[in-house]
Motif scaffolding. Structure first.
Motif, short mmCIF file in Angstrom:
data_model
loop_
_atom_site.label_atom_id
_atom_site.label_comp_id
_atom_site.label_asym_id
_atom_site.label_seq_id
_atom_site.Cartn_x
_atom_site.Cartn_y
_atom_site.Cartn_z
N SER A 53 -5.75 13.20 0.90
CA SER A 53 -5.20 13.69 2.17
C SER A 53 -3.72 13.37 2.32
O SER A 53 -3.13 13.64 3.37
CB SER A 53 -5.97 13.09 3.34
N GLY A 54 -3.12 12.81 1.27
CA GLY A 54 -1.69 12.52 1.30
C GLY A 54 -1.36 11.13 1.78
O GLY A 54 -0.22 10.85 2.13
N GLY A 55 -2.36 10.23 1.75
CA GLY A 55 -2.14 8.90 2.27
C GLY A 55 -1.85 7.84 1.24
O GLY A 55 -2.07 6.66 1.50
N LEU A 56 -1.40 8.23 0.02
CA LEU A 56 -1.19 7.24 -1.02
C LEU A 56 -0.06 6.27 -0.66
O LEU A 56 -0.13 5.09 -0.98
CB LEU A 56 -0.90 7.92 -2.36
N ASP A 57 0.96 6.78 0.03
CA ASP A 57 2.02 5.87 0.46
C ASP A 57 1.47 4.84 1.44
O ASP A 57 1.81 3.65 1.36
CB ASP A 57 3.16 6.65 1.11
N GLU A 58 0.60 5.28 2.32
CA GLU A 58 -0.05 4.35 3.25
C GLU A 58 -0.93 3.36 2.50
O GLU A 58 -0.91 2.15 2.77
CB GLU A 58 -0.88 5.14 4.26
N LEU A 59 -1.71 3.84 1.56
CA LEU A 59 -2.57 2.96 0.77
C LEU A 59 -1.78 1.91 0.00
O LEU A 59 -2.23 0.78 -0.18
CB LEU A 59 -3.37 3.79 -0.24
N SER A 60 -0.58 2.28 -0.43
CA SER A 60 0.20 1.37 -1.26
C SER A 60 0.51 0.06 -0.56
O SER A 60 0.58 -0.99 -1.21
CB SER A 60 1.50 2.04 -1.72
N HIS A 61 0.68 0.10 0.75
CA HIS A 61 0.98 -1.13 1.49
C HIS A 61 -0.21 -2.08 1.48
O HIS A 61 -0.04 -3.31 1.36
CB HIS A 61 1.38 -0.79 2.92
N THR A 62 -1.41 -1.53 1.60
CA THR A 62 -2.61 -2.37 1.55
C THR A 62 -2.83 -2.91 0.16
O THR A 62 -3.13 -4.09 -0.04
CB THR A 62 -3.84 -1.56 1.99
N VAL A 63 -2.68 -2.05 -0.83
CA VAL A 63 -2.92 -2.44 -2.22
C VAL A 63 -1.95 -3.53 -2.65
O VAL A 63 -2.35 -4.54 -3.25
CB VAL A 63 -2.80 -1.22 -3.15
N ILE A 64 -0.68 -3.38 -2.33
CA ILE A 64 0.32 -4.33 -2.80
C ILE A 64 0.10 -5.72 -2.19
O ILE A 64 0.40 -6.74 -2.81
CB ILE A 64 1.76 -3.82 -2.51
N SER A 65 -0.46 -5.77 -1.00
CA SER A 65 -0.73 -7.06 -0.37
C SER A 65 -1.82 -7.84 -1.09
O SER A 65 -1.93 -9.06 -0.93
CB SER A 65 -1.12 -6.86 1.10
N ARG A 66 -2.61 -7.14 -1.89
CA ARG A 66 -3.66 -7.78 -2.68
C ARG A 66 -3.23 -8.06 -4.11
O ARG A 66 -3.90 -8.82 -4.82
CB ARG A 66 -4.92 -6.91 -2.69
N TRP A 67 -2.15 -7.46 -4.53
CA TRP A 67 -1.70 -7.62 -5.92
C TRP A 67 -1.00 -8.94 -6.17
O TRP A 67 -0.98 -9.41 -7.31
CB TRP A 67 -0.76 -6.46 -6.27
N PHE A 68 -0.40 -9.54 -5.12
CA PHE A 68 0.38 -10.75 -5.30
C PHE A 68 0.02 -11.78 -4.24
O PHE A 68 -0.39 -11.43 -3.13
CB PHE A 68 1.88 -10.44 -5.23
N SER A 69 0.21 -13.05 -4.58
CA SER A 69 -0.09 -14.13 -3.64
C SER A 69 0.96 -14.18 -2.54
O SER A 69 2.09 -13.72 -2.73
CB SER A 69 -0.13 -15.47 -4.37
N PRO A 70 0.62 -14.72 -1.37
CA PRO A 70 1.59 -14.81 -0.27
C PRO A 70 2.88 -15.54 -0.66
O PRO A 70 3.96 -15.14 -0.23
CB PRO A 70 0.81 -15.58 0.80
N THR A 71 2.77 -16.57 -1.46
CA THR A 71 3.96 -17.31 -1.89
C THR A 71 4.89 -16.43 -2.70
O THR A 71 6.10 -16.42 -2.47
CB THR A 71 3.55 -18.54 -2.72
N TRP A 72 4.32 -15.67 -3.63
CA TRP A 72 5.13 -14.78 -4.46
C TRP A 72 5.74 -13.67 -3.62
O TRP A 72 6.93 -13.33 -3.78
CB TRP A 72 4.27 -14.18 -5.57
#
Length: 273
Positions: A153-172
């Motif tokens: 539906s064109g929401g990959l940019d929106e999804l990217s914000h959620t995904v990236i928050s899981r890719w790296f630790s808060p400290t990083w």
């Protein structure tokens, strides 16, 4: 062309629904280094390109040929689908055939880890296996159906914000705002249909019944702060694959090959020696 692999995917304990399978394809790849050591193949996460392996491409090119692939519909690889993990594994073999690679070592992270499991069991060409931030089962089919619908539906940019928050630790994340945006844009740039096709492949993957049949030496690596594949999920692979080694990095999240690149490279190098 690569030989099609046996149809071993299961839909959470039952045979997979019928899928119009289109056969294997040649993937985009990048290759560096040379030498007599076994070539090393890198298979990345959903929403990634070969770029996610830059720290490993730099490091391992000094001692061997190292090859990073874009899954179908990711990076510069074309989109064909629908597909199962079997198909993505056949893509890898067809591509390696075109590059003149027979036996190889393989690192698979997340989606790439599912593909690497399949290759280790079925291809007869894997010497050593490294499974990083991956699983035997990835969530529920319904969750992947929802993600595929959002992508289409064109929401990959929106999804990217959620995904990236899981890719790296808060400290990083706090210490690397520019790098974080760089990796988020890689996710956002993934073709929506390619992302959705891969979601479909993950929705039906379940290796729990055949992990004990993997016979190649295996290293399993987890990050203690991984919001996508929690350590206990990753640990299940090590507990199920005969004689597998297990290692956790802390702090580290999903893309620990980037977050803990130096430590990760040394660990993998020692295992592959």
């Amino acid at each position: 062309m690569g030989v099609a692999l046996p149809y071993r995917n299961y839909y959470h304990g039952q045979e997979c629904p019928a899928v119009a399978r289109l056969g294997s394809m040649i993937l985009n790849s990048v290759s560096f280094g040379s030498g007599s050591a076994t070539p090393l193949v890198l298979l990345g996460s959903l929403g990634s390109s070969a770029e996610m392996w830059l720290p490993q491409l730099d490091y391992f090119a000094a001692s061997r040929r190292v090859i990073a692939l874009d899954h179908r519909g990711h990076g510069a690889s074309t989109i064909e689908g629908p597909a199962l993990i079997d198909d993505l594994a056949s893509d890898v073999l067809s591509t390696l055939d075109s590059l003149g690679v027979t036996t190889f070592d393989v690192i698979g992270l997340s989606l790439g880890g599912a593909v690497a499991q399949h290759l280790a069991l079925n291809s007869g060409r894997v010497r050593k296996l490294v499974l990083t931030s991956t699983a035997a089962v990835f969530g529920t089919p319904e969750s992947w159906t929802e993600k595929a619908a959002i992508a289409r539906s064109g929401g990959l940019d929106e999804l990217s914000h959620t995904v990236i928050s899981r890719w790296f630790s808060p400290t990083w994340i706090a210490a690397h705002p520019a790098s974080l945006e760089h990796w988020r844009r890689m996710i956002s740039a993934t073709p929506a249909e390619g992302y959705a096709v891969a979601c479909g492949a993950l929705s039906s993957f379940d290796s729990t019944s055949w992990l004990s049949s993997i016979e190649v030496p295996t290293l399993v690596v987890a990050g203690t702060e991984d919001g996508s594949t929690a350590p206990e999920v990753v640990r299940f692979l090590a507990d199920s694959i005969p004689d597998a080694e297990y290692h956790e990095f802390s702090p580290a999240a999903h893309l620990l090959n980037v977050e803990r690149a130096e430590d990760y490279n040394r660990l993998v190098e020692e295992f592959l020696a």
